[in-house]
Design a protein around this motif. Structure first.
Motif, mmCIF file in Angstrom:
data_model
loop_
_atom_site.group_PDB
_atom_site.id
_atom_site.type_symbol
_atom_site.label_atom_id
_atom_site.label_comp_id
_atom_site.label_asym_id
_atom_site.label_seq_id
_atom_site.Cartn_x
_atom_site.Cartn_y
_atom_site.Cartn_z
ATOM 1 N N UNK A 114 3.012 -13.349 -12.186
ATOM 2 C CA UNK A 114 3.120 -14.140 -10.950
ATOM 3 C C UNK A 114 3.711 -13.313 -9.812
ATOM 4 N N UNK A 115 4.757 -12.555 -10.092
ATOM 5 C CA UNK A 115 5.384 -11.753 -9.042
ATOM 6 C C UNK A 115 4.418 -10.695 -8.518
ATOM 7 N N UNK A 116 3.634 -10.098 -9.411
ATOM 8 C CA UNK A 116 2.662 -9.091 -8.983
ATOM 9 C C UNK A 116 1.580 -9.728 -8.120
ATOM 10 N N UNK A 117 1.117 -10.898 -8.554
ATOM 11 C CA UNK A 117 0.075 -11.603 -7.805
ATOM 12 C C UNK A 117 0.555 -11.934 -6.407
ATOM 13 N N UNK A 118 1.772 -12.449 -6.298
ATOM 14 C CA UNK A 118 2.323 -12.826 -4.998
ATOM 15 C C UNK A 118 2.560 -11.613 -4.098
ATOM 16 N N UNK A 120 0.482 -9.016 -4.082
ATOM 17 C CA UNK A 120 -0.793 -8.364 -3.832
ATOM 18 C C UNK A 120 -1.070 -7.185 -4.747
ATOM 19 N N UNK A 121 -0.360 -7.124 -5.875
ATOM 20 C CA UNK A 121 -0.577 -6.048 -6.839
ATOM 21 C C UNK A 121 -1.432 -6.569 -7.980
ATOM 22 N N UNK A 122 -2.660 -6.057 -8.060
ATOM 23 C CA UNK A 122 -3.584 -6.539 -9.069
ATOM 24 C C UNK A 122 -4.620 -5.494 -9.405
ATOM 25 N N UNK A 333 12.390 -3.696 -6.395
ATOM 26 C CA UNK A 333 12.419 -2.241 -6.540
ATOM 27 C C UNK A 333 11.120 -1.726 -7.139
ATOM 28 N N UNK A 334 10.636 -2.386 -8.181
ATOM 29 C CA UNK A 334 9.374 -1.950 -8.809
ATOM 30 C C UNK A 334 8.237 -2.008 -7.797
ATOM 31 N N UNK A 335 8.217 -3.059 -6.986
ATOM 32 C CA UNK A 335 7.180 -3.176 -5.952
ATOM 33 C C UNK A 335 7.285 -2.029 -4.954
ATOM 34 N N UNK A 336 8.492 -1.634 -4.601
ATOM 35 C CA UNK A 336 8.693 -0.510 -3.687
ATOM 36 C C UNK A 336 8.067 0.760 -4.263
ATOM 37 N N UNK A 337 8.238 0.988 -5.564
ATOM 38 C CA UNK A 337 7.676 2.179 -6.210
ATOM 39 C C UNK A 337 6.152 2.173 -6.120
ATOM 40 N N UNK A 354 -2.289 10.062 -9.259
ATOM 41 C CA UNK A 354 -1.819 8.725 -8.889
ATOM 42 C C UNK A 354 -2.553 7.656 -9.694
ATOM 43 N N UNK A 355 -1.884 6.515 -9.978
ATOM 44 C CA UNK A 355 -2.560 5.409 -10.672
ATOM 45 C C UNK A 355 -3.281 4.461 -9.720
ATOM 46 N N UNK A 356 -3.205 4.740 -8.416
ATOM 47 C CA UNK A 356 -3.718 3.788 -7.422
ATOM 48 C C UNK A 356 -5.181 4.051 -7.087
ATOM 49 N N UNK A 357 -5.875 2.981 -6.728
ATOM 50 C CA UNK A 357 -7.280 3.089 -6.328
ATOM 51 C C UNK A 357 -7.422 3.979 -5.105
ATOM 52 N N UNK A 358 -6.541 3.800 -4.140
ATOM 53 C CA UNK A 358 -6.630 4.557 -2.895
ATOM 54 C C UNK A 358 -5.613 5.699 -2.919
ATOM 55 N N UNK A 359 -6.127 6.898 -2.722
ATOM 56 C CA UNK A 359 -5.291 8.097 -2.735
ATOM 57 C C UNK A 359 -5.558 8.870 -1.457
#
Length: 443
Positions: A114-118, A120-122, A333-337, A354-359
């Motif tokens: 829920x916290x990730x969804x709110x 925008x981390x998905x 804090x985790x969201x900041x990372x 990086x683990x992110x889609x956009x680099x």
């Protein structure tokens, strides 16, 4: 009383006894005026710890509501589990992906869905190969800190000129085998002094060789350790023992130094090719910056071109243990990372993709212009490949990895045939998995 409750009481007792040794003060919150103190345990030391401390400091100065207290903890996985069972866990724990299912099944983690969804981390924010393993049995149990993909590293000065580029290097395992046979060297006493390739170097992913031949260890809730693909992979592993001699290989490798040193066998030229992670480039840059090398996807069996471009993926992950005192602040804090600029800075500091889609292009260019890793784009591409794989999602993964290492050793020393070693591992793990399902998963 159920077996799970008994185990929980035993763990809790161990925590109370251990408090006299470890000291309950490990989770001590230094008061910060007007701030909530978040305790963060992490496994990293040295340069890796320094890079994460930069992130922690950046977070602490970015706002005045939360203060993260960073602690490097040896044995962070065991201590986090014990502290959670004892009711005094850290707010954030940095563990390995390999432990996620075990921790989740033990109800030692907080679901972040829920916290990730709110926030925008998905799945659209992350590379699929890194996002999917964080989701297990209906929950999201972690977010990435630094990930990695694995590839074959090649010393271009130790292979023939006609295969000394990524474009010309053998694409198949059979081609790699022929090259290894051709370029390996022995001294006048017949001792191996340079190996073209060894499946046992560095020996960190013994569980994964079957995947490079199209196999799996776990499929549809069933262990498949002794599948034909895995047996084929272990016949290939054993072929190197037969080629060089099991005792000769053991003697040769006994002189290998720590990988994070100038005496690393790849850097010394004792092995011409080595399966290793993206971080290898940074170690080369620090310890032996003048050696000539490149990276390529690990070769595939010549009859399985569909496996071309496969890669083993790994991750360091951030979790919130169950019972953490400041869940909301810990997630902040985790969201900041997870911010792109923060994540890229941390991954660059660790020498990882990086683990992110956009680099950003700046991220790639920094690796290339500094000569830290000219092949960083390859590791990013491997992570995005639909053929990339991670450890199986099973709560007995530590035991499974250990069993695969035992089988690997038995095969490498020619103590057992691949069929025998994997059959025995299958039987032992099946009994353990059945017990685990009954006593832990209540299935």
């Amino acid at each position: 009383m159920t077996a799970r409750e008994v185990a929980g009481l035993c763990i809790a007792a161990a925590v109370m006894v251990g408090a006299a040794i470890e000291g309950s003060s490990v989770v001590t919150r230094k008061p910060e005026a007007g701030r909530v103190t978040v305790i963060y345990w992490e496994k990293w030391t040295g340069d890796e710890a320094t890079e994460m401390r930069k992130v922690v400091n950046a977070f602490n100065t970015s706002q005045d509501k939360i203060f993260v207290q960073y602690l490097s903890i040896s044995g962070v996985d065991t201590k986090t589990m014990l502290a959670t069972a004892g009711g005094n866990p850290p707010d954030v724990a940095g563990i390995w992906l390999d432990q996620l299912c075990e921790f989740s099944d033990a109800k030692a983690l907080t679901d972040l869905s829920q916290m990730a969804r709110e926030s925008g981390l998905g799945p659209d924010y992350y590379i699929k190969g890194y996002w999917d393993p964080l989701n297990y049995r209906g929950g999201l149990w972690a977010l990435p800190s630094t990930p990695a993909s694995i590839a074959l590293h090649v010393r271009s000065d130790l292979v023939p000129a006609d295969v000394a580029t990524p474009e010309t290097f053998p694409k198949t395992i059979e081609g790699l085998d022929k090259l290894a046979e051709k370029i390996s060297k022995r001294n006048s006493n017949g001792d191996l002094v340079m190996a073209g390739f060894l499946p046992s170097d560095p020996g960190w992913w013994n569980w994964a060789w079957g995947m490079y031949f199209g196999g799996k260890l776990f499929d549809a809730d069933k262990l498949t350790i002794d599948s034909p693909e895995n047996v084929r992979a272990f016949h290939w592993v054993q072929s190197y023992a037969k080629r060089f001699g099991a005792k000769e290989v053991q003697s040769f490798q006994s002189g290998f130094a720590n990988f994070a040193s100038p005496q690393d066998p790849f850097m010394l030229g004792k092995v011409a090719t080595e399966e290793n992670g993206v971080w290898k480039g940074s170690y080369i840059h620090v310890f032996k910056p003048n050696i000539k090398w490149f990276a390529v996807p690990f070769p595939y069996p010549e009859d399985r071109k569909d496996l071309e471009g496969h890669s083993n993926l790994s991750q360091d992950i951030l979790t919130i243990p169950r019972g953490a005192k400041h869940v909301k602040e810990a997630f902040e804090f985790i969201r900041f990372v997870q911010r792109q600029d923060v994540m890229e800075g941390l991954c660059e500091g660790h020498g990882k993709n990086s683990p992110l889609q956009h680099v950003s292009e700046e991220f790639f260019n920094s690796f290339i212009t500094s000569n830290r890793n000219k092949y960083i784009r390859l590791f990013d591409e491997l992570a995005r490949s639909p053929k990339a794989f991670s450890t199986p999602q099973i709560g007995v993964l530590p035991q499974l990895e250990n069993e695969m290492s035992v089988a690997f050793q038995e095969v490498s020393t020619e103590e057992k045939t691949p069929e025998e070693a994997l059959h025995d591992a299958q039987e032992r793990m099946t009994a353990l998995w059945d017990t685990y399902k009954d006593q832990v998963l209540n299935q």
